[in-house]
Design a protein around this motif. Structure first.
Motif, PDB file in Angstrom:
ATOM      1  N   ALA A   4       0.825  -1.208   0.000  1.00 62.06           N
ATOM      2  CA  ALA A   4       0.000   0.000   0.000  1.00 62.06           C
ATOM      3  C   ALA A   4       0.859   1.258   0.000  1.00 62.06           C
ATOM      4  O   ALA A   4       0.475   2.293  -0.554  1.00 62.06           O
ATOM      5  N   ASN A   5       2.048   1.173   0.606  1.00 64.32           N
ATOM      6  CA  ASN A   5       2.915   2.345   0.657  1.00 64.32           C
ATOM      7  C   ASN A   5       3.399   2.764  -0.725  1.00 64.32           C
ATOM      8  O   ASN A   5       3.772   3.922  -0.942  1.00 64.32           O
ATOM      9  N   ALA A   6       3.432   1.830  -1.663  1.00 63.30           N
ATOM     10  CA  ALA A   6       3.866   2.179  -3.013  1.00 63.30           C
ATOM     11  C   ALA A   6       2.895   3.148  -3.680  1.00 63.30           C
ATOM     12  O   ALA A   6       3.274   3.841  -4.644  1.00 63.30           O
ATOM     13  N   LYS A   7       1.672   3.222  -3.190  1.00 67.11           N
ATOM     14  CA  LYS A   7       0.682   4.128  -3.766  1.00 67.11           C
ATOM     15  C   LYS A   7       0.716   5.510  -3.139  1.00 67.11           C
ATOM     16  O   LYS A   7      -0.097   6.370  -3.500  1.00 67.11           O
ATOM     17  N   ALA A   8       1.609   5.738  -2.178  1.00 65.90           N
ATOM     18  CA  ALA A   8       1.647   7.011  -1.459  1.00 65.90           C
ATOM     19  C   ALA A   8       1.985   8.151  -2.400  1.00 65.90           C
ATOM     20  O   ALA A   8       2.885   8.052  -3.237  1.00 65.90           O
ATOM     21  N   THR A   9       1.240   9.243  -2.277  1.00 63.73           N
ATOM     22  CA  THR A   9       1.483  10.446  -3.074  1.00 63.73           C
ATOM     23  C   THR A   9       2.079  11.577  -2.246  1.00 63.73           C
ATOM     24  O   THR A   9       2.526  12.569  -2.807  1.00 63.73           O
ATOM     25  N   THR A  10       2.062  11.422  -0.930  1.00 61.72           N
ATOM     26  CA  THR A  10       2.608  12.441  -0.034  1.00 61.72           C
ATOM     27  C   THR A  10       3.536  11.767   0.956  1.00 61.72           C
ATOM     28  O   THR A  10       3.145  10.795   1.619  1.00 61.72           O
ATOM     29  N   ARG A  11       4.764  12.291   1.037  1.00 58.42           N
ATOM     30  CA  ARG A  11       5.738  11.783   1.998  1.00 58.42           C
ATOM     31  C   ARG A  11       6.340  12.966   2.732  1.00 58.42           C
ATOM     32  O   ARG A  11       6.798  13.933   2.106  1.00 58.42           O
ATOM     33  N   GLY A  12       6.332  12.873   4.028  1.00 63.20           N
ATOM     34  CA  GLY A  12       6.869  13.957   4.836  1.00 63.20           C
ATOM     35  C   GLY A  12       7.184  13.473   6.237  1.00 63.20           C
ATOM     36  O   GLY A  12       7.057  12.281   6.558  1.00 63.20           O
ATOM     37  N   ALA A  13       7.603  14.401   7.066  1.00 62.37           N
ATOM     38  CA  ALA A  13       7.963  14.096   8.440  1.00 62.37           C
ATOM     39  C   ALA A  13       7.417  15.186   9.344  1.00 62.37           C
ATOM     40  O   ALA A  13       7.433  16.377   8.997  1.00 62.37           O
ATOM     41  N   VAL A  14       6.927  14.780  10.492  1.00 67.36           N
ATOM     42  CA  VAL A  14       6.400  15.695  11.494  1.00 67.36           C
ATOM     43  C   VAL A  14       7.162  15.430  12.788  1.00 67.36           C
ATOM     44  O   VAL A  14       7.102  14.320  13.329  1.00 67.36           O
ATOM     45  N   THR A  15       7.878  16.437  13.277  1.00 66.96           N
ATOM     46  CA  THR A  15       8.669  16.313  14.500  1.00 66.96           C
ATOM     47  C   THR A  15       7.964  17.050  15.623  1.00 66.96           C
ATOM     48  O   THR A  15       7.728  18.274  15.530  1.00 66.96           O
ATOM     49  N   VAL A  16       7.600  16.332  16.658  1.00 66.39           N
ATOM     50  CA  VAL A  16       6.872  16.917  17.787  1.00 66.39           C
ATOM     51  C   VAL A  16       7.844  17.730  18.628  1.00 66.39           C
ATOM     52  O   VAL A  16       8.915  17.243  19.025  1.00 66.39           O
ATOM     53  N   THR A  17       7.481  18.974  18.915  1.00 68.51           N
ATOM     54  CA  THR A  17       8.316  19.847  19.749  1.00 68.51           C
ATOM     55  C   THR A  17       7.573  20.238  21.028  1.00 68.51           C
ATOM     56  O   THR A  17       7.916  19.787  22.114  1.00 68.51           O
ATOM     57  N   GLY A  18       6.563  21.090  20.898  1.00 68.13           N
ATOM     58  CA  GLY A  18       5.834  21.528  22.080  1.00 68.13           C
ATOM     59  C   GLY A  18       4.434  20.980  22.192  1.00 68.13           C
ATOM     60  O   GLY A  18       3.711  21.293  23.148  1.00 68.13           O
ATOM     61  N   TYR A  19       4.029  20.190  21.242  1.00 68.73           N
ATOM     62  CA  TYR A  19       2.668  19.639  21.256  1.00 68.73           C
ATOM     63  C   TYR A  19       2.582  18.459  22.212  1.00 68.73           C
ATOM     64  O   TYR A  19       3.516  17.640  22.312  1.00 68.73           O
ATOM     65  N   THR A  20       1.473  18.330  22.920  1.00 65.60           N
ATOM     66  CA  THR A  20       1.210  17.202  23.810  1.00 65.60           C
ATOM     67  C   THR A  20      -0.198  16.695  23.553  1.00 65.60           C
ATOM     68  O   THR A  20      -1.094  17.457  23.190  1.00 65.60           O
ATOM     69  N   GLY A  21      -0.394  15.416  23.762  1.00 62.22           N
ATOM     70  CA  GLY A  21      -1.706  14.807  23.576  1.00 62.22           C
ATOM     71  C   GLY A  21      -1.585  13.428  22.957  1.00 62.22           C
ATOM     72  O   GLY A  21      -0.490  12.962  22.610  1.00 62.22           O
ATOM     73  N   VAL A  22      -2.720  12.758  22.827  1.00 56.50           N
ATOM     74  CA  VAL A  22      -2.737  11.411  22.258  1.00 56.50           C
ATOM     75  C   VAL A  22      -2.961  11.423  20.754  1.00 56.50           C
ATOM     76  O   VAL A  22      -2.704  10.416  20.092  1.00 56.50           O
ATOM     77  N   TRP A  23      -3.426  12.544  20.199  1.00 55.18           N
ATOM     78  CA  TRP A  23      -3.734  12.594  18.774  1.00 55.18           C
ATOM     79  C   TRP A  23      -2.465  12.931  18.004  1.00 55.18           C
ATOM     80  O   TRP A  23      -1.787  13.919  18.288  1.00 55.18           O
ATOM     81  N   VAL A  24      -2.145  12.113  17.023  1.00 51.24           N
ATOM     82  CA  VAL A  24      -0.901  12.250  16.259  1.00 51.24           C
ATOM     83  C   VAL A  24      -1.195  13.020  14.974  1.00 51.24           C
ATOM     84  O   VAL A  24      -2.139  12.677  14.241  1.00 51.24           O
ATOM     85  N   PRO A  25      -0.426  14.066  14.661  1.00 46.71           N
ATOM     86  CA  PRO A  25      -0.632  14.782  13.392  1.00 46.71           C
ATOM     87  C   PRO A  25      -0.435  13.855  12.201  1.00 46.71           C
ATOM     88  O   PRO A  25       0.534  13.094  12.125  1.00 46.71           O
ATOM     89  N   SER A  26      -1.375  13.899  11.269  1.00 48.43           N
ATOM     90  CA  SER A  26      -1.324  13.034  10.090  1.00 48.43           C
ATOM     91  C   SER A  26      -1.773  13.829   8.879  1.00 48.43           C
ATOM     92  O   SER A  26      -2.308  14.937   9.000  1.00 48.43           O
ATOM     93  N   VAL A  27      -1.549  13.251   7.713  1.00 54.97           N
ATOM     94  CA  VAL A  27      -1.862  13.921   6.454  1.00 54.97           C
ATOM     95  C   VAL A  27      -2.662  12.966   5.588  1.00 54.97           C
ATOM     96  O   VAL A  27      -2.232  11.832   5.345  1.00 54.97           O
ATOM     97  N   GLY A  28      -3.847  13.410   5.127  1.00 56.68           N
ATOM     98  CA  GLY A  28      -4.627  12.619   4.186  1.00 56.68           C
ATOM     99  C   GLY A  28      -4.953  11.232   4.723  1.00 56.68           C
ATOM    100  O   GLY A  28      -5.205  11.025   5.916  1.00 56.68           O
TER     101      GLY A  28
END
Length: 822
Positions: free
Chosen positions: A354-378
């Motif tokens: 399924a990863n071969a179909k990915a159209t968006t690739r990036g990285a999100v580095t947590v700095t000051g954010y807290t919580g259980v919800w993880v930032p995601s894209v699409g």
């Protein structure tokens, strides 16, 4: 006359073959020439048994593959089954007892389990270490709990692989022991059936060929065990095979008919459905309720929440998707009571295909954010947490995703410094003309909102009348709602003015009942989603951020909320109903006063009682509080119940019941018939003592019976005493039939005595110590302590001269030291 054949070992005559007549013809039963019970069968039968136990065990454990990912679970099952069969063979080969067999099993478990179940804790993937042995010991209990509480599919880290390994080990050992070392080899089929039941219970809810798998196990086990039990019988095997095939055919036809009538997409009832789920979004506050906090300092501009890499400016980074409204907040779905179309949270599994179909690739580095919800894209296809330059396996094991909504969460919350490498499929955003032609996707059914303010409904109806909107496609309705809120509303972040926060029913009613609605994205997105669900749209609220232009750091000022509507053949399309930030409502006093009025001196204000002062008083401020007597009594009662539970659990009364059970069992299984019969009388006498009958000390059976007859007239206790005396002092021994009949008479007499006794006395008799010889035990213990004490006294007395001699030496040394010093 021919002599019977002799055994070549020792010349002992063998039993001649026995012929038996039956309807199917003469049957020749050849006696088993094994060296004795418990000896191994021939090598070809051992290999056949081992192969079938391992094969059927793997087939029975196959449901575990629906809960575990990868192939290591299958290796664990096969190795466990083979190891259990090998231990059973070694125990039968060298005639090991149960304790030695258990010790050998524990040693093999510790030696092989490290490489099979916890290879990442071993040295070189094979050699056990202190960490791997610790995990094996702790995992005996912890692995079963984690396999049920962690979201599926389960990974290959931690101790979860111990469940398939232990299932195979114990199942193979029990089945092989029953085959080679017991009188009931047919119970091996029951053990294999239990392997199937346990594997299904610890598997996933999805049922795949469960009926066919169970039928194959039953048929093969039936034929195998039947052939095994009759392998020494020479008969007309054609007729036997035909009869077996007929039975199997009838059973298979009935099972197939039931399977055809059943739902092919039915789900099993598994244990994980009856335990507390590992992640329930309702255990956490609504993510949308924190919207105003992001607009305040220091989160607004001073604190960097997370940094993005590889994502274009304007990209929507979502935190959570909410599709249920309870009248107070919009909340995330996916808990145990969630609707089917809201999805459920399962372990995030990275699928390379399924990863071969990915159209968006990036990285999100947590700095000051807290919580259980993880930032995601699409539509997130893969997410890999990286910390300190390497993959964080523990964090990866705690990532869960709701595939229906795209919400990603981490159990326990994200940690600052963690980088989430995201591979996602960005959904296409259709143009406005294409949206207007799309119908709403009616296949999606979301939970109906609990409360819809009438003010919101009236305002939307007025907008429809003013704009002449009489209905249309789902896309046109979504565009109408979005444009209406944007055109007739005004923006305010609520920081510099008195615009209230929140998105409860009262706040949304206040938003829409005023001539000029004022709010921010929290209120507008909540209002549009609420009225959209009321009008039949599959719509939900999304909370997230928009990547700022030319910047990598995302801060609180970039927070946003929007709605998504699912349209046919397009998917979830975002709609932003919030007015532009520069579209603000001008208040009357915003214009300068051209003719100012002279200031009038106001009289001094007399200080009075603060409004709602009772709400501002803190504990210890001097206000007299009333004692809640019911709450105190409830607390005391709860503590008393807890103490009573612990006391009942640790009570020695359970030992009294166990002793009485063991005593009755020992009496009933005595080797000598006379002892078994007198044991029945002793059992009756003990029951009479527990019920309150006190015969004189040293009384005979008849005297004890007469003492009981005064209280229980309808019970033939005297007759039972005479019967016992006749068998004890008479000639010969009682037959087993007479002993069994006497025990039955004693049981009947005991039941009659209990029915003639009050219920509270019967309950106390269960735990009575009247028939327990505890005094004799105390005397024996005291005598043993006395003997040990006297022995210790003699030992100390023997050491007396030595001690005194050492004292004399010490005194001489001190005297010599004083002389030398002078």
């Amino acid at each position: 006359m021919t002599s019977p054949p002799t055994n070549p070992v020792g010349g002992v005559p063998l039993a001649p073959p026995v012929r038996s007549a039956s309807r199917s013809g003469p049957v020749l039963i050849v006696p088993d020439r094994r060296r004795g019970r418990g000896a191994l069968p021939p090598w070809w039968l051992v290999l056949t048994d081992a192969a079938l136990v391992i094969g059927l065990g793997v087939l029975g454990a196959w449901p575990l593959g629906q809960a575990w990912t990868g192939h290591r679970w299958l290796i664990a099952v096969v190795v466990g089954l083979a190891l259990g069969v090998a231990i059973a063979w070694a125990g039968a080969r060298w005639r090991l007892g149960p304790w030695l067999t258990a010790l050998l099993t524990a040693a093999a478990y510790l030696a092989v389990g490290s490489a099979v179940a916890v290879p990442n804790r071993t040295s070189g993937g094979v050699v056990p270490t202190a960490d791997s042995l610790h995990d094996l010991v702790v995992g005996l209990v912890q692995s079963w709990r984690e396999s049920l509480t962690l979201p599926v599919p389960l990974g290959e880290t931690g101790v979860v692989l111990l469940v398939p390994f232990l299932t195979g080990l114990l199942g193979g050992l029990a089945a092989a022991v029953l085959l080679w070392r017991s009188r009931w080899p047919g119970l091996a089929g029951v053990v294999l059936a239990l392997v199937l039941v346990v594997s299904s219970a610890f598997g996933d809810v999805t049922a795949q060929a469960a009926l066919a798998r169970g039928l194959v196990i039953a048929v093969v086990a039936l034929v195998w065990l039947r052939w095994r039990s009759l392998r020494h019988v020479r008969a007309r095997w054609g007729r036997r095979v035909l009869a077996t095939l007929v039975v199997v055919g009838v059973a298979g036809g009935a099972a197939s008919g039931l399977g055809a009538l059943a739902d092919p997409e039915a789900n099993r009832v598994v244990l994980r459905d009856h335990v507390d789920p590992p992640f329930d979004p309702h255990d956490y506050p609504s993510p949308l309720a924190k919207f105003r906090a992001y607009k305040k300092e220091p989160l607004r501009t001073e604190t960097s929440l997370f940094a993005v890499d590889g994502l274009d400016s304007g990209t929507r980074v979502r935190l959570a998707v909410m599709d249920t409204y309870d009248g107070i907040v919009w909340n995330v779905s996916g808990g145990p009571e969630a609707a089917h179309d809201s999805g459920t949270f399962r372990r995030l599994r990275n699928d390379p295909e399924a990863n071969a179909k990915a159209t968006t690739r990036g990285a999100v580095t947590v700095t000051g954010y807290t919580g259980v919800w993880v930032p995601s894209v699409g539509d997130t296809l893969a997410m890999t947490p990286v910390k300190d330059g390497r993959t964080d396996d523990e964090a990866a094991a705690e990532l869960v995703v709701n595939r229906e909504t795209g919400t990603v969460a981490q159990i326990g919350g994200v940690e600052p410094g963690t980088t989430f490498e995201v591979e996602a499929l960005a959904p296409p955003v259709p143009v406005e003309e294409d949206i207007a032609t799309r119908e709403a996707d009616s296949s999606v059914s979301l939970p109906a909102p609990a409360v819809v303010p009438e003010e919101l409904v009236d305002r939307v109806q007025r907008w429809q009348a003013e704009d002449g909107f009489g209905g249309g496609t789902g896309g046109e309705l979504a565009q109408f709602l979005r444009d209406s809120f944007r055109e007739h509303g005004f923006y305010s972040d609520g920081i510099d003015d008195d615009v209230p926060a929140g998105h409860g029913a009262a706040r949304l009613a206040e938003l829409t009942k005023t001539p000029n609605p004022v709010g921010n994205a929290e209120q507008y997105a909540a209002a549009m989603a609420l009225i959209g669900q009321r009008l039949g749209l599959p719509i939900r609220v999304v909370l997230g951020f928009k990547v700022p232009p030319g910047g990598d750091d995302v801060r609180g000022e970039d927070i946003s909320a929007w709605t998504e509507v699912k349209l046919r053949d397009v998917g979830w399309v975002p709609f932003d109903p919030t007015p532009p930030e520069d579209q603000k409502l001008r208040k009357p006093n915003d214009d300068p006063d051209e003719d100012p009025q002279p200031q009038v001196l106001q009289p001094p204000r007399v200080p009075g009682e603060p409004k709602e002062a009772s709400d501002n008083l803190q504990q210890g401020d001097g206000q007299r509080r009333e004692l809640d007597v019911l709450a105190v009594l409830g607390t005391i009662l709860g503590i008393a119940l807890d103490v009573a539970k612990v006391a009942l659990l640790l009570s020695p009364l359970w030992g009294v019941l166990l002793f009485k059970f063991w005593r009755r069992r020992r009496r009933r299984r005595a080797d000598d018939p006379t002892l078994r019969l007198t044991g029945a009388w002793h059992e009756l006498a003990d029951r009479m003592r527990d019920l309150g009958v006190r015969p004189p000390p040293g009384a005979t059976r008849r005297e004890s019976a007469y003492a009981a007859a005064d209280r229980y007239e309808a019970v033939p206790v005297v007759t039972l005493a005479h019967t016992a005396d006749r068998h004890v002092y008479g000639e010969g021994e009682p037959t087993p039939e007479e002993v069994g009949a006497y025990w039955a008479d004693v049981d009947t007499a005991v039941r009659r005595m209990r029915r003639a006794t009050p219920w509270w006395r019967r309950l106390l008799a269960r735990f009575s110590l009247a028939s327990v010889p505890w005094r004799a035990g105390v005397e024996r213990l005291r005598s043993a302590v006395g003997r040990r004490g006297r022995g210790a006294g003699r030992w100390f007395a023997a050491l007396g001269p030595v001690v005194r001699g050492r004292a004399v030496v010490r005194r001489a040394v001190r005297a010599t030291t004083r002389v030398v010093r002078r």
